[in-house]
Motif scaffolding. Structure first.
Motif, PDB file in Angstrom:
ATOM      1  N   TYR B  92      -1.622  -7.395  -3.466  1.00 31.13           N
ATOM      2  CA  TYR B  92      -2.755  -7.583  -2.556  1.00 31.13           C
ATOM      3  C   TYR B  92      -2.423  -6.884  -1.258  1.00 31.13           C
ATOM      4  O   TYR B  92      -1.686  -7.408  -0.433  1.00 31.13           O
ATOM      5  N   ASP B  94      -4.019  -6.161   1.508  1.00 33.96           N
ATOM      6  CA  ASP B  94      -4.410  -6.705   2.813  1.00 33.96           C
ATOM      7  C   ASP B  94      -3.643  -7.966   3.176  1.00 33.96           C
ATOM      8  O   ASP B  94      -3.668  -8.403   4.318  1.00 33.96           O
ATOM      9  N   PHE B  95      -3.006  -8.575   2.185  1.00 28.52           N
ATOM     10  CA  PHE B  95      -2.280  -9.814   2.450  1.00 28.52           C
ATOM     11  C   PHE B  95      -0.816  -9.508   2.757  1.00 28.52           C
ATOM     12  O   PHE B  95      -0.281  -8.484   2.332  1.00 28.52           O
ATOM     13  N   ASP B  99       2.006 -14.046   1.628  1.00 29.40           N
ATOM     14  CA  ASP B  99       0.723 -14.440   1.020  1.00 29.40           C
ATOM     15  C   ASP B  99       0.681 -14.065  -0.457  1.00 29.40           C
ATOM     16  O   ASP B  99       0.221 -14.830  -1.304  1.00 29.40           O
ATOM     17  N   LEU B 103       0.373 -16.827  -3.423  1.00 31.60           N
ATOM     18  CA  LEU B 103      -0.740 -16.863  -4.378  1.00 31.60           C
ATOM     19  C   LEU B 103      -0.229 -17.056  -5.805  1.00 31.60           C
ATOM     20  O   LEU B 103      -0.821 -17.780  -6.605  1.00 31.60           O
ATOM     21  N   ALA B 104       0.874 -16.377  -6.094  1.00 30.76           N
ATOM     22  CA  ALA B 104       1.457 -16.531  -7.437  1.00 30.76           C
ATOM     23  C   ALA B 104       1.952 -17.958  -7.646  1.00 30.76           C
ATOM     24  O   ALA B 104       1.794 -18.530  -8.725  1.00 30.76           O
ATOM     25  N   ALA B 119      -4.483 -22.906   3.111  1.00 33.92           N
ATOM     26  CA  ALA B 119      -3.438 -22.563   2.143  1.00 33.92           C
ATOM     27  C   ALA B 119      -2.218 -21.980   2.847  1.00 33.92           C
ATOM     28  O   ALA B 119      -1.087 -22.161   2.412  1.00 33.92           O
ATOM     29  N   ARG B 120      -2.459 -21.280   3.968  1.00 30.65           N
ATOM     30  CA  ARG B 120      -1.344 -20.627   4.662  1.00 30.65           C
ATOM     31  C   ARG B 120      -0.465 -21.619   5.406  1.00 30.65           C
ATOM     32  O   ARG B 120       0.609 -21.259   5.862  1.00 30.65           O
ATOM     33  N   LEU B 125       3.328 -24.386  -1.051  1.00 35.51           N
ATOM     34  CA  LEU B 125       3.202 -23.013  -1.558  1.00 35.51           C
ATOM     35  C   LEU B 125       4.148 -22.062  -0.826  1.00 35.51           C
ATOM     36  O   LEU B 125       4.746 -21.166  -1.421  1.00 35.51           O
ATOM     37  N   MET B 161       6.407 -11.708  -7.222  1.00 34.79           N
ATOM     38  CA  MET B 161       5.214 -12.452  -7.644  1.00 34.79           C
ATOM     39  C   MET B 161       5.379 -12.946  -9.076  1.00 34.79           C
ATOM     40  O   MET B 161       4.982 -14.055  -9.417  1.00 34.79           O
TER      41      MET B 161
END
Lengths: 314, 248
Positions: B92, B94-95, B99, B103-104, B119-120, B125, B161
């Motif tokens: 990703y 832009d992330f 991040d 996400l993974a 989420a951040r 996470l 990831m």
């Protein structure tokens, strides 16, 4: 803070909007209260579209459908003597969410131009349905028998009270959508937009998340429809005309996609400019058209991007 | 012998008259690093597509950890412990790096119909994601947008990831492709640290990397596996030399 400047722009916008009714009264120009209320109602619709377009990558060219369904829900209930605002608005939001679930279930399986065409086709269908509904005014439309009633708590007949209600709802909607796109849920739809194969490979099936975002977006836009019918007090199928979907889409692109605050700016600039230019000349579209083209060409992140110079949320 | 972790039987896929995957048989044992090599056009990409769940085979079946996964799509395979990196770096952009990995982690932390908490700010996470970034050597680059990472770092990020999903099998599609000599050596050293701990399928053009890392090698030519064996056996195999190594 990463979103510092954007938050300041939003705060500035809200303060500006809050100052409109007293300023208009001072200047003896009550018309501006009306204009800006309309701006804010469309801003709510545009923010709802930004959720799926900017963050979710779903180019809905049929968001007017939910404006229309929200407006029809309120009017139909009013025709049958239900004037309770809470009931009416809940019905407007609920009906829009149901419709969005149906349209979304079909369209989200496609992408790109097919997605655009399917959302457009559904909305055109509803537009013609509206025209054929003679009981509710058909092609000519009909007056809303009575504005939504809130048991004396707030009187929508009072232009200023209604104005601040819309402003309050706009702020809530913007904060809600911001919260949403930063949540785990929001991260999934943004990830799926940014890189779908990667998103599937790490274990997300994007479909249910996209559908949920689509339904939430439809519900918010339905609320805008309920507000709009109370604003105009006149129901017409034109609410669902495809040019209306185009207007909302343009507000998002003009203000800046995937920024939540941008679409508010887009609604403000588009409608105020349209109003000013149409007062000045009847050929106002000749000026507005090229202006919009220039913005799209030279400000990739919209007018908002020029103000806060931040990367969009992705 | 124990049942292989991945068991491919009679896998076939044609595009028109072209048989891109032809009766492929492949066993990947728990804990091994299994390289798949083959000349250009041998059908590696098509095979990977079918293993990862992006392509439906015309015939054959794939069993993973005792379960027939032939009909499962990519997300479902990922949730069962099948992780991959892409031939062309896929992150990703832009992330930030953090991040990306978070996400993974999130994808394997139950459903994501959670609408409220940011989420951040979610340590459930972020903490595991930071740990994996440290492990692959990107700890200091956590807050850098993925687009601004060097090419080699992006490839490391992809592996991070994959690792963040706690996979049972890592499918690495040309992990050193497009890297300079030094970057590529660093990647090979890193993959060597995963050896034995992770089960890996390594699809690679770079023979140095393959012969350094692989426990076993399968050679794919015209959609068929013509030989499987240890690096020494593959080196000695006359058919392989004729079809492939000799041409190098």
């Amino acid at each position: 803070m990463r979103h510092g400047r954007r938050a300041i722009v939003f705060l500035g916008l809200v303060l500006l909007l809050a100052a409109v009714p007293p300023a208009a009264a001072l200047l003896g120009q009550p018309f501006y209260v009306d204009l800006l209320r309309r701006v804010m109602i469309f801003a709510i619709a545009a923010v709802s579209l930004d959720l799926i377009l900017g963050y979710g990558g779903m180019v809905s060219f049929g968001h007017a459908a939910y404006l229309g369904v929200g407006a029809y829900a309120v009017t139909i209930l009013a025709v049958y003597g239900v004037h309770n605002g809470v009931l009416q608005w809940a019905a407007a939001v609920g009906a829009s969410m149901l419709l969005a679930a149906a349209i979304g279930a079909v369209s989200i399986r496609t992408s790109g131009i097919y997605f655009i065409m399917i959302t457009l086709a559904f909305t055109q269908m509803l537009y013609y349905l509206g025209i054929s509904l003679d009981v509710y005014g058909g092609d000519n439309g009909m007056r809303l028998p009575m504005r939504s009633q809130f048991g004396g708590l707030i009187d929508l007949g009072n232009g200023t009270e209604f104005y601040y209600l819309v402003l309050g709802l706009l702020v809530l909607v913007v904060l809600f959508v911001r919260r949403l796109v930063d949540s785990r849920f929001g991260m999934v739809i943004r990830a799926a937009k940014s890189n779908e194969p990667r998103t599937r490979a790490i274990g997300f099936s994007p479909y249910p998340y996209r559908l949920a975002a689509f339904v939430i977006s439809g519900g918010i836009c339905g609320l805008a429809g309920a507000l709009l019918i109370n604003h105009t007090a006149y129901l017409t199928p034109d609410l669902m005309h495809w040019t209306r979907s185009g207007d909302i889409l343009f507000m998002v692109v003009l203000g800046g996609m995937a920024s939540t605050v941008g679409p508010v700016l887009g609604a403000l600039v588009l409608l105020v400019l349209e109003n000013a230019l149409s007062n000045w000349t009847e050929h106002w579209q000749i000026i507005l058209g090229p202006f919009l083209v220039l913005v799209v060409l030279f400000a990739r992140r919209g007018l908002g991007g020029l103000l806060w110079r931040e990367e969009r949320d992705g | 012998m124990a049942e292989p972790l991945l068991e491919v039987r009679g896998l076939s896929k044609s595009f028109g008259a072209l048989s891109a995957t032809d009766q492929v048989e492949l066993d990947v044992l728990e804990g091994e690093t299994h390289a798949i090599i083959g000349p250009n056009g041998a059908g590696k990409t098509t095979l990977i597509g079918q293993l990862a769940g992006d392509l439906r085979p015309d015939a054959g079946r794939i069993r993973f950890a005792g379960e027939d996964i032939t009909a499962l799509d990519a997300p479902a395979r990922s949730r069962r412990g099948f992780a991959r990196s892409f031939q062309i770096t896929s992150v990703y952009r832009d992330f930030t790096a953090l991040d990306n990995v978070a996400l993974a982690v999130q994808a394997h932390a139950g459903h994501s119909f959670r609408f409220w908490r940011a989420a951040r700010g979610d340590e459930a996470l972020r903490a595991p994601a930071r740990a994996v970034l440290e492990e692959v050597g990107l700890g200091a680059r956590a807050e850098v947008p993925a687009a601004n990472l060097a090419h080699g770092e992006q490839r490391q990020l992809e592996i991070a990831m994959a690792l963040a999903t706690k996979p049972r099998l890592l499918l690495l599609d040309e992990p050193v492709a497009g890297m300079g000599a030094e970057e590529s050596q660093r990647m090979v050293r890193f993959l060597a640290t995963l050896k034995g701990r992770e089960t890996m399928i390594l699809v690679e053009h770079d023979m140095d990397a393959v012969f350094t890392l692989a426990d076993r090698i399968s050679v794919l030519v015209y959609g068929r596996i013509i030989a499987t064996g240890t690096p020494a056996e593959i080196r000695a195999n006359a058919e392989v030399r004729a079809a492939y190594l000799g041409e190098d």
